[in-house]
Motif scaffolding. Structure first.
Motif, PDB file in Angstrom:
ATOM      1  N   SER A  83       0.253 -18.303   0.686  1.00 56.81           N
ATOM      2  CA  SER A  83       1.282 -18.360   1.949  1.00 56.81           C
ATOM      3  C   SER A  83       0.477 -18.618   3.154  1.00 56.81           C
ATOM      4  O   SER A  83       0.939 -19.101   4.200  1.00 56.81           O
ATOM      5  N   ASP A  84      -0.697 -18.027   3.218  1.00 56.60           N
ATOM      6  CA  ASP A  84      -1.640 -18.412   4.371  1.00 56.60           C
ATOM      7  C   ASP A  84      -1.848 -19.817   4.317  1.00 56.60           C
ATOM      8  O   ASP A  84      -1.966 -20.339   5.618  1.00 56.60           O
ATOM      9  N   GLU A 142       4.794 -17.117   5.951  1.00 55.59           N
ATOM     10  CA  GLU A 142       4.097 -16.032   6.597  1.00 55.59           C
ATOM     11  C   GLU A 142       4.722 -16.218   8.174  1.00 55.59           C
ATOM     12  O   GLU A 142       4.026 -16.171   9.129  1.00 55.59           O
ATOM     13  N   LEU A 143       6.122 -16.485   8.225  1.00 56.31           N
ATOM     14  CA  LEU A 143       6.628 -16.330   9.459  1.00 56.31           C
ATOM     15  C   LEU A 143       6.406 -15.034  10.233  1.00 56.31           C
ATOM     16  O   LEU A 143       6.689 -13.989   9.430  1.00 56.31           O
ATOM     17  N   GLU A 163       9.047  -7.118  12.647  1.00 52.91           N
ATOM     18  CA  GLU A 163       7.918  -7.934  12.884  1.00 52.91           C
ATOM     19  C   GLU A 163       6.976  -7.567  11.457  1.00 52.91           C
ATOM     20  O   GLU A 163       6.745  -6.523  10.834  1.00 52.91           O
ATOM     21  N   GLU A 164       6.470  -8.870  11.077  1.00 53.05           N
ATOM     22  CA  GLU A 164       5.705  -8.655   9.780  1.00 53.05           C
ATOM     23  C   GLU A 164       4.147  -8.492  10.026  1.00 53.05           C
ATOM     24  O   GLU A 164       3.958  -8.883  11.127  1.00 53.05           O
ATOM     25  N   ASN A 165       3.555  -7.807   9.410  1.00 50.10           N
ATOM     26  CA  ASN A 165       1.895  -7.352   9.731  1.00 50.10           C
ATOM     27  C   ASN A 165       0.945  -8.056   9.043  1.00 50.10           C
ATOM     28  O   ASN A 165       0.567  -7.914   8.080  1.00 50.10           O
ATOM     29  N   PHE A 166       0.955  -9.324   9.677  1.00 50.23           N
ATOM     30  CA  PHE A 166      -0.201 -10.440   9.082  1.00 50.23           C
ATOM     31  C   PHE A 166      -1.344 -10.340   9.925  1.00 50.23           C
ATOM     32  O   PHE A 166      -1.391  -9.838  11.202  1.00 50.23           O
TER      33      PHE A 166
END
Length: 319
Positions: A124-125, A155-156, A229-232
């Motif tokens: 995904s990265d 990974e949006l 919000e995703e935590n990337f």
């Protein structure tokens, strides 16, 4: 004049122990849908299909990892403001160990090129850096992934989240929460007073409880549009790219390869096309809700919607 470009990938993995049956059909069905219903051109400089049909072996249209990455580069570069770009993938999705440590599961989502057993999966990265980061902000990218473990495959930074039970009544909950929050704001706009502030607190408290039910993770925050919000580790949320992704299932789910009306197909691809044809002017939220409801009658997978920024999800789907 704005341009439309499309990259469509379908992989059946012929002759392998991982063979699927409907992914090339998905690619052809999506191609026809884009041409017939959305005004895309089938010209080779506007639309590229990668499938593992025997006649494509040894050509740039055979979906090896190298060819897929090259096709990504073609898709997301050379675009101008106002252009509409489409990407769809039907095939196997997998998971690999997350090297960044930013996933609670410890795993990154992947897609599997036809040669993944010898050359590896695309995580995904890598997908985000290849697909999302090069896009100009003024062009829109729409993505449809019909594969397992695809919820955050590119990974949006923001995801429209199901409730804790994965139920399909998400939109009703969100609207109810928004109505409560709007009521509180209208009260306060009418002039400040102790009574009004107390009433507003009650309404805002109710809205907060509705949004709390939409979280994947207990500590996640969800805004008034239901966006979590995703935590990337990477600062994806600061890119501000106009990217919208419908995926066939959550990160921890599988996506069905099935047969509908006697033809092999991916369940998500079939339902997405049928939903859009039933009403081409639906909002993003409505498409998500309707695909979920259609799949819920027969499948356990729950479609997801993720976006590149804090956008209005009630706007009509546009690509």
């Amino acid at each position: 004049m704005p341009r439309r470009k499309a990259l469509i990938i379908g992989i059946n993995y012929f002759g392998s122990s991982h063979q699927l049956n409907g992914c090339i059909n998905d690619a052809m069905n999506i191609r026809n849908f884009l041409i017939q219903d959305r005004g895309f051109s089938p010209a080779p400089h506007d639309m590229v299909l990668l499938t593992d049909e025997p006649q494509n072996r040894g050509t740039p249209f055979f979906p090896t990892g190298a060819n897929i990455m090259a096709a990504f580069h073609w898709l997301v570069t050379g675009n101008n403001p106002g252009d509409s770009v489409w990407l769809s993938y039907s095939g196997h999705g997998g998971q690999v160990k997350d090297p960044d440590g930013d996933r609670e599961s410890g795993l990154d989502d992947t897609i599997c090129p036809v040669d993944f057993e010898s050359q590896g999966q695309i995580d995904s990265d890598t997908l985000h850096k290849a697909i999302v980061s090069p896009m100009i902000r003024e062009a829109r990218l729409t993505v449809l992934f019909d594969c397992c473990h695809s919820g955050s495959a590119i990974e949006l930074p923001y995801v429209y989240q199901p409730n804790s039970q994965g139920e399909v009544n998400l939109v009703d909950n969100v609207k109810q929460g928004i109505n409560l929050a709007s009521g509180a704001i209208n009260l306060l706009r009418g002039g400040f007073s102790a009574a009004k502030i107390q009433d507003a607190k009650v309404l805002l408290g109710g809205a907060k409880s509705f949004f709390a039910g939409l979280q994947h993770r207990p500590a996640a925050d969800v805004n008034e549009d239901g966006l979590g919000e995703e935590n990337f580790v990477e600062p994806w949320k600061h890119e501000g790219k106009d990217v919208w992704m419908f995926s066939g299932c959550a990160d921890n789910q599988t996506s069905a390869d099935t047969s509908i009306a006697g033809a092999a197909t991916g369940a998500m691809s079939h339902v997405f096309i049928a939903t859009m044809r039933a009403n081409p002017r639906q909002s993003y939220v409505q498409v998500l809700q309707n695909t979920r409801q259609s799949l819920a009658n027969k499948y356990k997978q729950i479609p997801q919607l993720s976006v590149g920024g804090l956008y209005n999800l009630n706007q009509p789907v546009a690509f």
